[in-house]
Design a protein around this motif. Structure first.
Motif, mmCIF file in Angstrom:
data_model
loop_
_atom_site.group_PDB
_atom_site.id
_atom_site.type_symbol
_atom_site.label_atom_id
_atom_site.label_comp_id
_atom_site.label_asym_id
_atom_site.label_seq_id
_atom_site.Cartn_x
_atom_site.Cartn_y
_atom_site.Cartn_z
ATOM 1 N N GLY A 166 -8.451 14.326 -11.904
ATOM 2 C CA GLY A 166 -8.460 12.560 -11.906
ATOM 3 C C GLY A 166 -7.390 11.874 -11.167
ATOM 4 N N ALA A 167 -6.071 12.446 -11.582
ATOM 5 C CA ALA A 167 -5.057 12.298 -11.171
ATOM 6 C C ALA A 167 -5.366 12.533 -9.685
ATOM 7 C CB ALA A 167 -3.428 12.655 -11.132
ATOM 8 N N LYS A 168 -5.590 14.028 -9.084
ATOM 9 C CA LYS A 168 -6.174 14.100 -7.751
ATOM 10 C C LYS A 168 -6.914 12.925 -6.648
ATOM 11 C CE LYS A 168 -5.111 18.996 -7.657
ATOM 12 N NZ LYS A 168 -5.171 20.343 -7.502
ATOM 13 N N LEU A 169 -7.714 13.046 -7.935
ATOM 14 C CA LEU A 169 -9.123 11.845 -7.296
ATOM 15 C C LEU A 169 -8.575 10.455 -7.171
ATOM 16 C CD1 LEU A 169 -12.154 11.378 -6.202
ATOM 17 C CD2 LEU A 169 -12.476 10.394 -8.464
ATOM 18 N N GLU A 170 -7.152 10.072 -7.799
ATOM 19 C CA GLU A 170 -6.981 8.504 -7.705
ATOM 20 C C GLU A 170 -6.031 8.475 -7.201
ATOM 21 O OE1 GLU A 170 -5.280 8.344 -11.761
ATOM 22 O OE2 GLU A 170 -6.625 6.978 -12.805
ATOM 23 N N ARG A 171 -4.962 9.779 -6.241
ATOM 24 C CA ARG A 171 -4.026 9.955 -5.394
ATOM 25 C C ARG A 171 -5.240 9.908 -3.790
ATOM 26 N NH1 ARG A 171 -2.697 12.924 -1.196
ATOM 27 N NH2 ARG A 171 -0.354 12.864 -0.841
ATOM 28 N N ALA A 172 -6.657 10.470 -3.804
ATOM 29 C CA ALA A 172 -7.157 10.082 -2.342
ATOM 30 C C ALA A 172 -7.632 9.025 -2.438
ATOM 31 C CB ALA A 172 -8.352 11.430 -2.660
ATOM 32 N N ALA A 173 -7.779 7.897 -3.788
ATOM 33 C CA ALA A 173 -8.424 6.837 -3.343
ATOM 34 C C ALA A 173 -7.090 5.866 -2.780
ATOM 35 C CB ALA A 173 -9.219 6.341 -4.365
ATOM 36 N N ALA A 174 -6.221 6.239 -3.088
ATOM 37 C CA ALA A 174 -4.882 5.048 -2.898
ATOM 38 C C ALA A 174 -4.323 5.705 -1.145
ATOM 39 C CB ALA A 174 -3.861 5.906 -4.001
ATOM 40 N N ALA A 198 0.833 -1.399 0.108
ATOM 41 C CA ALA A 198 0.075 -0.180 -0.155
ATOM 42 C C ALA A 198 1.040 1.010 -0.053
ATOM 43 C CB ALA A 198 -1.095 -0.203 0.969
ATOM 44 N N GLU A 199 2.267 1.118 0.704
ATOM 45 C CA GLU A 199 2.643 1.838 0.818
ATOM 46 C C GLU A 199 3.709 3.087 -0.807
ATOM 47 O OE1 GLU A 199 4.389 4.069 4.072
ATOM 48 O OE2 GLU A 199 3.020 4.178 3.263
ATOM 49 N N LYS A 200 3.766 1.717 -1.148
ATOM 50 C CA LYS A 200 4.501 1.799 -2.570
ATOM 51 C C LYS A 200 3.249 2.044 -3.722
ATOM 52 C CE LYS A 200 6.705 -1.267 -6.463
ATOM 53 N NZ LYS A 200 6.798 -2.591 -6.891
ATOM 54 N N GLN A 201 2.008 1.242 -3.524
ATOM 55 C CA GLN A 201 0.802 2.357 -4.648
ATOM 56 C C GLN A 201 0.484 3.494 -3.940
ATOM 57 O OE1 GLN A 201 0.094 1.090 -6.475
ATOM 58 N NE2 GLN A 201 -1.612 2.177 -7.189
ATOM 59 N N MET A 202 0.667 4.367 -2.819
ATOM 60 C CA MET A 202 1.096 5.475 -2.368
ATOM 61 C C MET A 202 1.767 6.490 -3.373
ATOM 62 S SD MET A 202 -0.746 7.747 -0.849
ATOM 63 C CE MET A 202 -0.793 9.349 -0.886
ATOM 64 N N ARG A 203 2.815 5.769 -3.134
ATOM 65 C CA ARG A 203 4.105 7.081 -3.827
ATOM 66 C C ARG A 203 3.895 6.960 -4.972
ATOM 67 N NH1 ARG A 203 7.172 3.449 0.102
ATOM 68 N NH2 ARG A 203 7.949 1.607 -1.977
ATOM 69 N N LEU A 204 3.290 5.850 -6.249
ATOM 70 C CA LEU A 204 3.099 5.605 -7.707
ATOM 71 C C LEU A 204 2.515 6.763 -7.480
ATOM 72 C CD1 LEU A 204 3.776 2.385 -8.360
ATOM 73 C CD2 LEU A 204 5.027 3.928 -9.298
ATOM 74 N N GLN A 205 1.598 6.794 -6.908
ATOM 75 C CA GLN A 205 0.494 7.715 -7.065
ATOM 76 C C GLN A 205 0.767 9.159 -6.857
ATOM 77 O OE1 GLN A 205 -3.062 6.997 -8.575
ATOM 78 N NE2 GLN A 205 -2.582 5.087 -8.922
ATOM 79 N N GLN A 206 1.597 9.647 -6.067
ATOM 80 C CA GLN A 206 1.853 10.826 -5.614
ATOM 81 C C GLN A 206 2.861 11.255 -7.101
ATOM 82 O OE1 GLN A 206 1.561 12.399 -3.206
ATOM 83 N NE2 GLN A 206 2.835 14.469 -3.943
ATOM 84 N N SER A 237 3.308 13.991 -12.312
ATOM 85 C CA SER A 237 3.212 14.033 -13.543
ATOM 86 C C SER A 237 2.046 14.909 -13.913
ATOM 87 C CB SER A 237 3.324 12.454 -13.809
ATOM 88 O OG SER A 237 4.748 12.588 -13.003
ATOM 89 N N ALA A 238 1.040 14.485 -13.552
ATOM 90 C CA ALA A 238 -0.189 15.585 -13.988
ATOM 91 C C ALA A 238 -0.045 16.858 -13.546
ATOM 92 C CB ALA A 238 -1.314 14.865 -13.433
ATOM 93 N N GLN A 239 0.752 16.752 -12.486
ATOM 94 C CA GLN A 239 0.528 18.660 -12.427
ATOM 95 C C GLN A 239 1.608 19.212 -13.222
ATOM 96 O OE1 GLN A 239 1.370 17.959 -7.995
ATOM 97 N NE2 GLN A 239 -0.269 18.745 -7.830
ATOM 98 N N ALA A 240 2.912 19.070 -13.534
ATOM 99 C CA ALA A 240 4.143 19.190 -14.664
ATOM 100 C C ALA A 240 3.498 19.367 -15.886
ATOM 101 C CB ALA A 240 5.127 18.425 -14.713
ATOM 102 N N LEU A 241 2.307 18.461 -16.310
ATOM 103 C CA LEU A 241 1.293 18.435 -17.325
ATOM 104 C C LEU A 241 0.796 19.354 -17.349
ATOM 105 C CD1 LEU A 241 1.473 14.476 -18.353
ATOM 106 C CD2 LEU A 241 2.449 15.929 -19.119
ATOM 107 N N PHE A 242 0.130 19.152 -16.697
ATOM 108 C CA PHE A 242 -0.561 21.109 -16.553
ATOM 109 C C PHE A 242 -0.025 22.022 -16.500
ATOM 110 C CE2 PHE A 242 -3.860 23.770 -14.750
ATOM 111 C CZ PHE A 242 -4.584 23.587 -14.904
ATOM 112 N N GLN A 243 0.122 22.036 -16.024
ATOM 113 C CA GLN A 243 1.323 24.140 -16.065
ATOM 114 C C GLN A 243 2.088 23.949 -17.393
ATOM 115 O OE1 GLN A 243 4.152 23.130 -12.459
ATOM 116 N NE2 GLN A 243 2.420 23.842 -11.558
ATOM 117 N N ALA A 244 2.263 22.735 -17.941
ATOM 118 C CA ALA A 244 2.952 22.907 -19.625
ATOM 119 C C ALA A 244 2.395 22.800 -20.547
ATOM 120 C CB ALA A 244 3.775 22.027 -19.805
ATOM 121 N N GLY A 245 0.505 23.071 -19.933
ATOM 122 C CA GLY A 245 -0.528 22.923 -21.189
ATOM 123 C C GLY A 245 -0.870 21.396 -21.447
#
Length: 473
Positions: free
Chosen positions: A420-428, A390-398, A403-411
């Motif tokens: 959706g990435a934030k929701l997946e991280r909260a679920a993890a 579960a810890e490993k999965q949490m790190r992967l979601q983080q 990565s999603a934030q970087a892509l969003f900032q790059a447009g």
């Protein structure tokens, strides 16, 4: 003058015997007063604070900013009715030692007779009296005292065992409060994210980028999330009631109390728990094991007592008779019970059978402890492996969120993908919390079976001593 000596002596003996009699003191039990005392219990009471400070050697005298599991354990030892009952039962057995050590009282027999048809007699009385003095033989009193002392030791040991059971329930209740609070927080985060996603989808629907079906799915997920948040709030409220019950206080006593959950945020590493050594110690020195040994020792003494009861007690009966002015003294009258019809075989057989039963009970207890320790230890190892996943999965979601934030900032991606990435991280994080709770429950089970405090500032000796200590209520 001689006729007045013996009645005076008799009156004196009776007066001396009555002066030591106990007198009844009425103590009615009022349910209204009892309920008021229970409802008045609080974690802020001066008596509780002084008790905790004396156990922890706290010299500041200041109340704690937050209550951790160790301080709540001492509060439960101070307040919980299971501990009060165990102490009362030990006091009852302690009082039984006085009964076991009592020697039988002698009996006085008087038989005054007035003679009316004898002439020329100054004192027409025949007064017969005797004192019956029971004398126990074959060491019966010593065996009786030994038996009661062993039972008293067992009752005191069960105070410590009750403290461990109370601590186990308290630890689970505090873990439930922590899990409920964290679950509500995480669900609230997911709800906020889902609301933002729904609003974004409605904006896309308004300009014709998506179909209504996608928006309806998001609304359904949002409604389900709102139901989950409501259920989490209910669970949070119920968990505080559970914790209050585990401490032995009304739930209002927890109002405004801050809790320290630092010992629950990370499971203890098994490498720091000497399970093999602690298992050997538990099989020999757990409080319930020592109490079972004391019960067996009491059965041994009970068997010795019944064997001693084969031999009759002696009843010495010296007497005096005043017969129409003459004095008669009886010095050597002795009564013996003749063991002709039986030699106490029945009670001896029962005592032997009880001793065998307690021996079997002791071995069964050790077997159950051994099985519980091995089962919880093996289960804990598997749970901690799942926790690592579960810890490993949490790190992967983080990492995925970053990565999603970087892509969003790059447009290079839209806000919906970031949400959706934030929701997946909260679920993890929710899944990680579930595994953390499962790991802590397994650690609690191991602590229960070992009777060894895990991740605690309290030692086993300190818990035992503080439990046995009589607390003012």
């Amino acid at each position: 003058m001689q006729r007045l000596i013996h009645p005076t002596l008799l009156f004196t003996l009776l007066s001396l015997s009555l002066t030591g009699c106990a007198r009844f003191e009425d103590r009615p039990l009022n349910p209204v007063d009892s309920a008021a005392r229970i409802e008045a219990r609080a974690l802020s009471s001066v008596g509780l604070r002084d008790y905790i400070d004396s156990v922890l050697a706290n010299k500041t005298g200041q109340p704690p900013k937050a209550w951790d599991i160790d301080r709540l354990t001492l509060a439960a030892i101070y307040y919980h009715p299971d501990l009060a009952l165990a102490r009362a039962q030990a006091e009852t057995m302690d009082a039984a030692i006085t009964t076991a050590g009592q020697r039988p009282n002698p009996n006085i027999t008087l038989s005054p007779t007035w003679v009316t048809n004898i002439a020329m007699v100054a004192a027409p009385w025949i007064i017969g009296s005797s004192i019956s003095i029971p004398i126990e033989t074959a060491g019966k009193r010593g065996f009786r005292l030994d038996k009661t002392q062993h039972l008293t030791d067992a009752a005191r040991l069960r105070i410590t065992d009750a403290a461990w059971l109370v601590r186990g329930r308290l630890r689970l209740a505090m873990l439930e409060v922590y899990a409920a609070q964290e679950a509500e927080r995480l669900l609230q985060q997911q709800l906020v994210i889902q609301q933002a996603m729904t609003e974004r989808l409605e904006q896309q629907l308004s300009i014709g980028e998506i179909t209504r079906l996608e928006v309806m799915r998001s609304h359904l997920a949002l409604n389900q999330m709102q139901l989950n948040v409501s259920a989490a709030r209910k669970r949070n409220a119920e968990s505080r009631v559970l914790l209050a019950t585990a401490v032995g206080v009304p739930v209002d006593a927890l109002a405004g109390i801050e809790f320290d959950f630092s010992k629950f945020v990370q499971p203890t590493d098994l490498r720091f728990i000497p399970v093999t050594k602690l298992r050997e110690t538990a099989l020999q020195k757990r409080p319930d094991v020592l109490a079972a040994l004391a019960d067996y020792a009491a059965a041994q003494s009970a068997l010795q007592l019944e064997i001693a009861n084969q031999y009759p007690n002696i009843q010495a009966n010296p007497g005096y008779t005043f017969d129409l002015g003459a004095n008669y003294w009886t010095l050597g009258a002795t009564a013996l019970q003749l063991p002709i019809l039986h030699q106490n075989q029945g009670p001896i057989a029962e005592a032997e059978a009880k001793r065998r039963e307690l021996a079997v009970r002791f071995e069964a207890l050790q077997m159950r402890i051994l099985g519980d320790i091995d089962r919880t230890h093996a289960g804990l190892g598997a749970v901690l492996a799942k926790w690592a996943d579960a810890e490993k999965q949490m790190r992967l979601q983080q990492e995925n969120l970053q990565s999603a934030q970087a892509l969003f900032q790059a447009g290079e991606t839209d806000p919906l993908a970031l949400l959706g990435a934030k929701l997946e991280r909260a679920a993890a994080e929710r899944a990680r919390l579930d595994m953390l709770v499962e790991a802590q429950q397994a650690l609690n089970a191991l602590e229960d079976t070992l009777r060894y405090p895990i991740a605690s500032t309290l030692t086993a000796t300190l818990i035992s001593d503080s439990a046995i200590r009589k607390t003012p209520q």
